[in-house]
Motif scaffolding. Structure first.
Motif, PDB file in Angstrom:
ATOM      1  N   THR A 122       0.805  -1.224   0.000  1.00 49.74           N
ATOM      2  CA  THR A 122       0.000   0.000   0.000  1.00 49.74           C
ATOM      3  C   THR A 122       0.837   1.273   0.000  1.00 49.74           C
ATOM      4  N   HIS A 123       2.039   1.221   0.579  1.00 49.58           N
ATOM      5  CA  HIS A 123       2.889   2.419   0.630  1.00 49.58           C
ATOM      6  C   HIS A 123       4.326   2.014   0.284  1.00 49.58           C
ATOM      7  N   ASP A 141       6.755   3.468  -1.088  1.00 51.86           N
ATOM      8  CA  ASP A 141       7.833   4.435  -0.924  1.00 51.86           C
ATOM      9  C   ASP A 141       8.440   4.396   0.476  1.00 51.86           C
ATOM     10  N   THR A 158       1.116  -3.324   4.608  1.00 50.53           N
ATOM     11  CA  THR A 158       1.025  -1.885   4.859  1.00 50.53           C
ATOM     12  C   THR A 158       2.297  -1.457   5.587  1.00 50.53           C
TER      13      THR A 158
END
Length: 343
Positions: free
Chosen positions: A85-86, A88, A196
């Protein structure tokens, strides 16, 4: 002749309180960031019922036989769909290593070189997502072997990149073909690893200064400069600070009574009721294990057996118009708080 110039030891003795206070602020800020990143209910969190959460999608996948495994530190992804989901927040090498072991990998909005477009309803424009139809897509554009939705969703082998997480959220899942697109991307295998990443993941790869936001770095620098200035200022003083007693000591009870008289004189029963209700909620929420700004009505009704609507009206309802109504409100709030404490 005795020198009165400030020494390093003297400067440190006068400035150490401010320096230690600045360090405490910085450490507290980092701990808050680390702690909040792991709290339940963030964006695209499969446990969250908030508009930006993804609980609805997780339930939809489970109903179709997909085993959803939520994690904040993915390791076992062999043969599964990996949903990051993230991305970066992770080292790119770690992402690629996980993608090489997963059957399919879906990355949400990693930084890309192509540009950005508005998040809106777009047609697929590719065979891969044709059956899903129009969906809420946009955000970051990418390059890849197969481009969909104006290059905001691309596929390169078993790696899929999408420029926004909007189609996966509780708020947008029921719009257009978002649900169909989400099932297409995440429901292809019996097992889905919903990853996540948190700031804790980044902390394992970065040093403490790298983790600190730029604003915290500037704030820490300002605190250090302020401590130096105060140390130099204090070092120039030739005597101790003179402590003078206050001319008048006011009892706390007198302050409360004085404020109450002001409320009564201005006929501000509504304002007084608002203060009383807020104070009651501030005391009740910790007793119920709720956040300070939470709404305790449902939990109070469950514990005390009271009607939830009646409890909500007591804590948030119309303000009394006179002193008699204000007194009644105080009695009712006291009774409610006693019931919660005894229950």
């Amino acid at each position: 002749m005795t020198s009165i110039s400030p020494t390093a030891q003297g400067i440190w003795a006068r400035a150490r309180v401010w320096v230690l206070l600045g360090l405490a602020v910085v450490v507290t800020g980092v701990l808050i960031v680390l702690g909040s990143a792991r709290s339940e209910g963030g964006a695209l969190d499969p446990r969250s019922y908030k508009p930006e959460g993804s609980r609805a999608l997780a339930r939809l996948l489970e109903e179709r036989g997909v085993r959803v495994e939520h994690t904040e530190n993915a390791s076992d992804v062999d043969g599964a769909t990996l949903f990051v989901t993230h991305p970066d927040l992770l080292d790119p090498e770690r992402v690629m290593a996980l993608a090489g072991r997963a059957a399919t990998t879906v990355l949400v909005a990693p930084n890309g070189p192509e540009g950005r477009v508005e998040v809106e309803t777009r047609s697929p424009g590719c065979a891969f997502a044709d059956r899903a139809g129009a969906a809420t897509t946009g955000g970051i554009q990418y390059q890849g072997d197969e481009r969909c939705y104006d290059s905001t969703l691309v596929r390169q082998g078993n790696l899929i990149t999408i420029g926004t997480g909007a189609p996966f959220t509780n708020e947008e899942l029921g719009e257009e073909g978002n649900a169909a697109l989400a099932l297409k991307l995440l429901g292809g295998h019996e097992r889905l690893v919903w990853y996540t990443p948190s700031v804790a993941d980044l902390s394992r790869q970065k040093t403490l200064p790298d983790l600190m936001p730029a604003s915290w770095k500037y704030g820490a620098l300002q605190l250090v400069l302020a401590a130096v200035v105060i140390a130099l200022w204090r070092a120039r003083r030739l005597g101790p600070v003179v402590v003078e007693p206050l001319p008048v000591v006011v009892r706390a009870a007198e302050t409360v009574e004085g404020r109450a008289r002001l409320y009564r004189r201005s006929r501000a029963a509504d304002h007084a009721a608002s203060v009383l209700r807020q104070a009651a909620r501030d005391r009740l929420n910790p007793l119920l294990g709720l956040p300070v700004d939470g709404n305790p009505s449902a939990e109070i009704a469950r514990r005390t057996g009271r009607d939830e609507v009646a409890v909500r009206n007591l804590l948030y309802g119309n303000s009394p118009v006179d002193d008699r109504g204000l007194v009644d409100l105080i009695d009712e709030l006291d009774a409610l708080e006693n019931e919660v404490r005894e229950g």
